[in-house]
Design a protein around this motif. Structure first.
Motif, PDB file in Angstrom:
ATOM      1  N   GLU A 106       0.815  -1.219   0.000  1.00 57.24           N
ATOM      2  CA  GLU A 106       0.000   0.000   0.000  1.00 57.24           C
ATOM      3  C   GLU A 106       0.848   1.268   0.000  1.00 57.24           C
ATOM      4  O   GLU A 106       0.537   2.238  -0.683  1.00 57.24           O
ATOM      5  CB  GLU A 106      -0.945  -0.008   1.194  1.00 57.24           C
ATOM      6  N   SER A 107       1.947   1.260   0.745  1.00 58.05           N
ATOM      7  CA  SER A 107       2.807   2.440   0.804  1.00 58.05           C
ATOM      8  C   SER A 107       3.426   2.762  -0.554  1.00 58.05           C
ATOM      9  O   SER A 107       3.692   3.914  -0.865  1.00 58.05           O
ATOM     10  CB  SER A 107       3.906   2.252   1.842  1.00 58.05           C
ATOM     11  N   GLY A 108       3.670   1.757  -1.378  1.00 61.64           N
ATOM     12  CA  GLY A 108       4.249   1.976  -2.697  1.00 61.64           C
ATOM     13  C   GLY A 108       3.232   2.340  -3.754  1.00 61.64           C
ATOM     14  O   GLY A 108       3.572   2.911  -4.784  1.00 61.64           O
ATOM     15  N   GLN A 109       1.967   2.014  -3.507  1.00 62.71           N
ATOM     16  CA  GLN A 109       0.935   2.301  -4.493  1.00 62.71           C
ATOM     17  C   GLN A 109       0.739   3.799  -4.688  1.00 62.71           C
ATOM     18  O   GLN A 109       0.464   4.250  -5.793  1.00 62.71           O
ATOM     19  CB  GLN A 109      -0.370   1.629  -4.101  1.00 62.71           C
ATOM     20  N   ALA A 110       0.913   4.570  -3.633  1.00 60.30           N
ATOM     21  CA  ALA A 110       0.736   6.019  -3.744  1.00 60.30           C
ATOM     22  C   ALA A 110       1.761   6.643  -4.687  1.00 60.30           C
ATOM     23  O   ALA A 110       1.470   7.634  -5.350  1.00 60.30           O
ATOM     24  CB  ALA A 110       0.833   6.669  -2.371  1.00 60.30           C
ATOM     25  N   ARG A 111       2.944   6.049  -4.777  1.00 62.16           N
ATOM     26  CA  ARG A 111       3.994   6.596  -5.660  1.00 62.16           C
ATOM     27  C   ARG A 111       3.659   6.444  -7.125  1.00 62.16           C
ATOM     28  O   ARG A 111       4.241   7.111  -7.975  1.00 62.16           O
ATOM     29  CB  ARG A 111       5.328   5.901  -5.377  1.00 62.16           C
ATOM     30  N   THR A 112       2.728   5.536  -7.465  1.00 57.60           N
ATOM     31  CA  THR A 112       2.411   5.300  -8.867  1.00 57.60           C
ATOM     32  C   THR A 112       1.269   6.160  -9.369  1.00 57.60           C
ATOM     33  O   THR A 112       0.994   6.182 -10.556  1.00 57.60           O
ATOM     34  CB  THR A 112       2.056   3.823  -9.116  1.00 57.60           C
ATOM     35  N   ARG A 113       0.610   6.849  -8.474  1.00 54.68           N
ATOM     36  CA  ARG A 113      -0.484   7.716  -8.888  1.00 54.68           C
ATOM     37  C   ARG A 113       0.107   9.039  -9.348  1.00 54.68           C
ATOM     38  O   ARG A 113       1.069   9.532  -8.801  1.00 54.68           O
ATOM     39  CB  ARG A 113      -1.456   7.925  -7.746  1.00 54.68           C
ATOM     40  N   SER A 114      -0.513   9.604 -10.348  1.00 52.89           N
ATOM     41  CA  SER A 114       0.007  10.873 -10.846  1.00 52.89           C
ATOM     42  C   SER A 114      -1.093  11.920 -10.863  1.00 52.89           C
ATOM     43  O   SER A 114      -2.267  11.613 -10.991  1.00 52.89           O
ATOM     44  CB  SER A 114       0.585  10.706 -12.258  1.00 52.89           C
ATOM     45  N   VAL A 115      -0.674  13.132 -10.732  1.00 49.18           N
ATOM     46  CA  VAL A 115      -1.576  14.269 -10.791  1.00 49.18           C
ATOM     47  C   VAL A 115      -1.002  15.213 -11.833  1.00 49.18           C
ATOM     48  O   VAL A 115       0.178  15.553 -11.793  1.00 49.18           O
ATOM     49  CB  VAL A 115      -1.662  14.989  -9.425  1.00 49.18           C
ATOM     50  N   VAL A 116      -1.833  15.625 -12.762  1.00 45.25           N
ATOM     51  CA  VAL A 116      -1.407  16.583 -13.770  1.00 45.25           C
ATOM     52  C   VAL A 116      -2.189  17.859 -13.528  1.00 45.25           C
ATOM     53  O   VAL A 116      -3.421  17.843 -13.496  1.00 45.25           O
ATOM     54  CB  VAL A 116      -1.671  16.053 -15.190  1.00 45.25           C
ATOM     55  N   MET A 117      -1.477  18.938 -13.334  1.00 47.99           N
ATOM     56  CA  MET A 117      -2.121  20.223 -13.081  1.00 47.99           C
ATOM     57  C   MET A 117      -1.579  21.247 -14.071  1.00 47.99           C
ATOM     58  O   MET A 117      -0.418  21.201 -14.439  1.00 47.99           O
ATOM     59  CB  MET A 117      -1.836  20.692 -11.650  1.00 47.99           C
ATOM     60  N   LYS A 118      -2.433  22.141 -14.462  1.00 44.38           N
ATOM     61  CA  LYS A 118      -2.026  23.208 -15.367  1.00 44.38           C
ATOM     62  C   LYS A 118      -2.781  24.461 -14.955  1.00 44.38           C
ATOM     63  O   LYS A 118      -3.964  24.397 -14.633  1.00 44.38           O
ATOM     64  CB  LYS A 118      -2.366  22.834 -16.806  1.00 44.38           C
ATOM     65  N   ALA A 119      -2.106  25.570 -14.957  1.00 43.95           N
ATOM     66  CA  ALA A 119      -2.758  26.828 -14.592  1.00 43.95           C
ATOM     67  C   ALA A 119      -2.169  27.960 -15.414  1.00 43.95           C
ATOM     68  O   ALA A 119      -1.026  27.887 -15.863  1.00 43.95           O
ATOM     69  CB  ALA A 119      -2.560  27.111 -13.108  1.00 43.95           C
ATOM     70  N   GLU A 120      -2.970  28.977 -15.604  1.00 40.56           N
ATOM     71  CA  GLU A 120      -2.514  30.191 -16.262  1.00 40.56           C
ATOM     72  C   GLU A 120      -2.907  31.372 -15.398  1.00 40.56           C
ATOM     73  O   GLU A 120      -3.990  31.379 -14.818  1.00 40.56           O
ATOM     74  CB  GLU A 120      -3.163  30.338 -17.639  1.00 40.56           C
ATOM     75  N   ALA A 121      -2.059  32.332 -15.329  1.00 38.69           N
ATOM     76  CA  ALA A 121      -2.363  33.559 -14.585  1.00 38.69           C
ATOM     77  C   ALA A 121      -2.302  34.727 -15.549  1.00 38.69           C
ATOM     78  O   ALA A 121      -1.414  34.811 -16.399  1.00 38.69           O
ATOM     79  CB  ALA A 121      -1.374  33.737 -13.454  1.00 38.69           C
ATOM     80  N   HIS A 122      -3.260  35.613 -15.418  1.00 38.87           N
ATOM     81  CA  HIS A 122      -3.304  36.800 -16.273  1.00 38.87           C
ATOM     82  C   HIS A 122      -3.454  38.042 -15.398  1.00 38.87           C
ATOM     83  O   HIS A 122      -3.999  37.982 -14.300  1.00 38.87           O
ATOM     84  CB  HIS A 122      -4.489  36.710 -17.243  1.00 38.87           C
ATOM     85  N   ASP A 123      -2.973  39.137 -15.894  1.00 37.77           N
ATOM     86  CA  ASP A 123      -3.140  40.435 -15.218  1.00 37.77           C
ATOM     87  C   ASP A 123      -2.631  40.409 -13.786  1.00 37.77           C
ATOM     88  O   ASP A 123      -3.321  40.798 -12.854  1.00 37.77           O
ATOM     89  CB  ASP A 123      -4.614  40.877 -15.246  1.00 37.77           C
ATOM     90  N   ASN A 124      -1.444  39.902 -13.599  1.00 40.33           N
ATOM     91  CA  ASN A 124      -0.802  39.870 -12.287  1.00 40.33           C
ATOM     92  C   ASN A 124      -1.583  39.083 -11.226  1.00 40.33           C
ATOM     93  O   ASN A 124      -1.437  39.320 -10.039  1.00 40.33           O
ATOM     94  CB  ASN A 124      -0.507  41.277 -11.776  1.00 40.33           C
TER      95      ASN A 124
END
Length: 139
Positions: A106-124
């Protein structure tokens, strides 16, 4: 940038090498190549036999660098497979979900999960993203 499935599969494959379920994970991995690239299946099978001893020795010596190096090397095989045939992503995900991840503690299963995040910021404006806990102080 590597596909998140490739990153997870390489991590899970190398981690599975140190488990009692290695033979089943190995057979499933070779089976994927046999179905998708039969001309490479025997070579992949033979290459999988070598790093298991290296992973076991690295774990015994708390040598995370060696294990990370092996993980990086074994990410190249599924990376090449998906680069050649992008439609195999579902097959690779199935290998990961049904054979590699379940082989891990179980402790090793968490290492195989991935999260992909993307963000954009505009106007400071500000964007805060985290894959875990996040603490923001100040304004």
């Amino acid at each position: 940038m590597m596909d998140p499935i490739v990153l997870a599969a390489g991590t899970a494959l190398v981690s599975a090498m140190a488990t009692d379920a290695w033979q089943q994970a190995r057979a499933a991995t070779v089976g994927l190549w046999r179905r998708t690239r039969p001309e490479r299946a025997d070579r992949i099978g033979a290459e999988l036999d070598v790093p298991r001893g290296q992973v076991l020795a690295a774990r015994e010596a708390d040598d995370e660098d060696t294990e990370q190096t092996l993980t990086g090397a074994w990410r190249l095989h599924p990376h090449d497979l998906l680069r050649e045939t992008p439609g195999l992503a579902a097959e690779l995900q199935r290998l990961l979900d049904e054979h590699l991840t379940p082989a891990l503690p179980e402790s090793g299963q968490a290492r195989t999960r991935s999260v992909v995040m993307k963000a954009e910021a505009h106007d400071n404006s500000r964007v805060y993203m985290a894959g875990g806990d996040q603490h923001i102080t100040g304004a």
